[in-house]
Design a protein around this motif. Structure first.
Motif, short mmCIF file in Angstrom:
data_model
loop_
_atom_site.label_atom_id
_atom_site.label_comp_id
_atom_site.label_asym_id
_atom_site.label_seq_id
_atom_site.Cartn_x
_atom_site.Cartn_y
_atom_site.Cartn_z
N GLY A 19 -47.89 53.38 -11.84
CA GLY A 19 -49.31 53.15 -12.11
C GLY A 19 -49.71 53.76 -13.45
N ASP A 43 -45.13 50.50 -14.48
CA ASP A 43 -46.33 49.78 -14.03
C ASP A 43 -45.97 48.31 -13.90
OD1 ASP A 43 -49.56 50.66 -14.07
OD2 ASP A 43 -49.17 48.50 -14.13
N CYS A 66 -42.26 47.14 -13.35
CA CYS A 66 -41.72 47.10 -11.97
C CYS A 66 -42.88 46.89 -11.01
CB CYS A 66 -41.00 48.42 -11.66
SG CYS A 66 -40.43 48.57 -9.96
N THR A 68 -43.71 47.84 -7.63
CA THR A 68 -43.16 48.82 -6.69
C THR A 68 -43.21 48.34 -5.23
OG1 THR A 68 -45.28 50.00 -6.55
CG2 THR A 68 -43.69 50.77 -8.20
N CYS A 90 -48.71 56.79 -8.53
CA CYS A 90 -50.15 56.46 -8.69
C CYS A 90 -50.44 54.98 -8.47
CB CYS A 90 -50.63 56.82 -10.09
SG CYS A 90 -50.50 58.55 -10.52
N PRO A 189 -64.41 60.01 -6.29
CA PRO A 189 -64.68 59.00 -7.31
C PRO A 189 -64.21 59.44 -8.70
CG PRO A 189 -66.71 60.15 -6.72
CD PRO A 189 -65.65 60.68 -5.82
N1 LIG Z 1 -60.14 56.04 -9.07
C1 LIG Z 1 -60.55 56.52 -7.92
O1 LIG Z 1 -61.77 56.74 -7.73
C2 LIG Z 1 -59.59 56.84 -6.82
C3 LIG Z 1 -60.09 57.43 -5.66
C4 LIG Z 1 -59.22 57.75 -4.63
C5 LIG Z 1 -57.87 57.49 -4.76
N2 LIG Z 1 -57.40 56.92 -5.91
C6 LIG Z 1 -55.96 56.67 -5.98
O2 LIG Z 1 -55.42 57.24 -7.16
C7 LIG Z 1 -54.29 56.47 -7.58
C8 LIG Z 1 -54.46 56.08 -9.04
O3 LIG Z 1 -55.65 55.28 -9.12
P1 LIG Z 1 -56.37 54.89 -10.47
O4 LIG Z 1 -57.80 55.15 -10.26
O5 LIG Z 1 -55.68 55.48 -11.65
O6 LIG Z 1 -56.16 53.30 -10.42
P2 LIG Z 1 -55.99 52.24 -11.59
O7 LIG Z 1 -56.39 50.94 -11.00
O8 LIG Z 1 -56.63 52.71 -12.84
O9 LIG Z 1 -54.39 52.24 -11.80
C9 LIG Z 1 -53.50 51.74 -10.86
C10 LIG Z 1 -52.30 51.19 -11.61
O10 LIG Z 1 -51.35 50.74 -10.64
C11 LIG Z 1 -50.74 49.56 -11.14
N3 LIG Z 1 -50.20 48.79 -10.04
C12 LIG Z 1 -50.88 48.07 -9.12
N4 LIG Z 1 -50.03 47.47 -8.28
C13 LIG Z 1 -48.78 47.82 -8.67
C14 LIG Z 1 -47.47 47.51 -8.21
N5 LIG Z 1 -47.28 46.70 -7.15
N6 LIG Z 1 -46.42 48.03 -8.86
C15 LIG Z 1 -46.59 48.84 -9.92
N7 LIG Z 1 -47.80 49.16 -10.42
C16 LIG Z 1 -48.87 48.65 -9.81
C17 LIG Z 1 -51.88 48.83 -11.85
O11 LIG Z 1 -51.37 47.88 -12.78
C18 LIG Z 1 -52.63 49.98 -12.50
O12 LIG Z 1 -52.19 50.21 -13.82
C19 LIG Z 1 -54.23 55.27 -6.63
O13 LIG Z 1 -53.30 55.53 -5.61
C20 LIG Z 1 -55.63 55.20 -6.05
O14 LIG Z 1 -55.64 54.57 -4.79
C21 LIG Z 1 -58.22 56.59 -6.94
#
Ligand SMILES: NC(=O)c1ccc[n+]([C@@H]2O[C@H](COP(=O)([O-])OP(=O)(O)OC[C@H]3O[C@@H](n4cnc5c(N)ncnc54)[C@H](O)[C@@H]3O)[C@@H](O)[C@H]2O)c1
Length: 245
Positions: A19, A43, A66, A68, A90, A189
């Motif tokens: 990610g 990613d 990739c 994942t 991530c 958030p």
């Molecule tokens: N942003 C928030 O408020 C928040 C809150 C709670 C939990 N989270 C968790 O934190 C982690 C990171 O979130 P973020 O906010 O940086 O999200 P984001 O959407 O900014 O980044 C997620 C990344 O994962 C990549 N991705 C998606 N599916 C994929 C796959 N199958 N294989 C490889 N890469 C893939 C996307 O291309 C993206 O670049 C996640 O697990 C999310 O669930 C985020």
């Protein structure tokens, strides 16, 4: 304790971050790299998107496209990177679909594939190598949604993040005897593309703001580094008091 103890030193450590084109993954990559790590950045959106998200890094880095959620792609990824010291997963999705809509089943399936099968594929590929080398750190991503249902997310997302909290504990029990430490971070958030434009209003939250991705990346850094050496089986809330448990 040794006077030279440096809680955030990652010199000589290879850390794989999925990610990495997203908000928290890119911030974690910058912080781990700035503290001496070699980073392997993964990613689904590929190298150009990862480079654009992370910007300039201070140390060595490799870039990997990739999906994942696909076991064969993750096995190939592990062949290409070889063993790593840290695995930071991530990658996730949080689709906005309505669970009463007929199209929801497809959203549920894909969310489970990415948010549950992805971490399973990655840990099945990298955990045995860590156990073999007698050390390793695994950081998974849960969410405030995994505890209390979420601030604005759908049930498909909440299912998967609660599952990650349970899996973290399952895997931590199995890793300890090999010095493989397993933890999760449960953010509230955070200002990233995942929640951008989806009605997360800063004023609604106790600290009157969203967090910057670096404020989560700092926990990733510590959990990968000497400062995290006695933490395992924990789920660290980084949620700005949006949920107290
Ligand atoms: N942003 C928030 O408020 C928040 C809150 C709670 C939990 N989270 C968790 O934190 C982690 C990171 O979130 P973020 O906010 O940086 O999200 P984001 O959407 O900014 O980044 C997620 C990344 O994962 C990549 N991705 C998606 N599916 C994929 C796959 N199958 N294989 C490889 N890469 C893939 C996307 O291309 C993206 O670049 C996640 O697990 C999310 O669930 C985020």
């Amino acid at each position: 304790m040794n006077q030279a103890f440096n809680p955030t030193d990652l010199s000589g450590k290879k850390i794989l971050i999925t990610g990495a084109a997203g908000g928290i993954g890119a911030a974690s990559a910058r912080l781990c790299s700035a503290h001496g790590a070699e980073v392997a950045l993964v990613d689904i959106s590929g190298e150009d998107a990862i480079r654009a998200a992370v910007g300039d890094l201070s140390g060595p880095a490799s870039f990997h496209a990739c999906d994942t959620s696909k076991r064969d792609e993750v096995i190939e990824l592990a062949r290409s990177t070889g063993p790593v010291y840290g695995l930071v997963d991530c990658a996730a999705i949080c689709p906005p679909d309505d669970w009463m809509d007929d199209s929801w089943d497809a959203a549920l399936d894909r969310t489970i594939e990415v948010n549950i099968k992805g971490p399973a594929n990655l840990t099945r590929a990298y955990f045995p190598m860590m156990a073999e080398q007698g050390e390793g750190r695994i950081i998974l991503f849960g969410s405030v949604a995994g505890w209390m249902g979420g601030l604005r997310s759908g049930p498909h997302y909440a299912f998967t993040k609660g599952g990650i909290h349970a899996f973290t504990r399952w895997l931590a029990q199995r890793g300890a005897s090999s010095n493989v430490l397993v933890n999760a971070i449960a953010p509230g958030p955070i200002d990233t593309p995942m929640i951008s434009g989806r009605g997360y209003e800063a004023e609604a939250y106790p600290l009157k703001r969203l967090a910057a991705p670096e404020e989560v990346g700092a926990f990733v850094l510590l959990l990968c580094a000497p400062g995290g050496a006695f933490a395992s089986g924990a789920i660290f809330d980084v949620n700005g008091a949006t949920h107290l448990r």
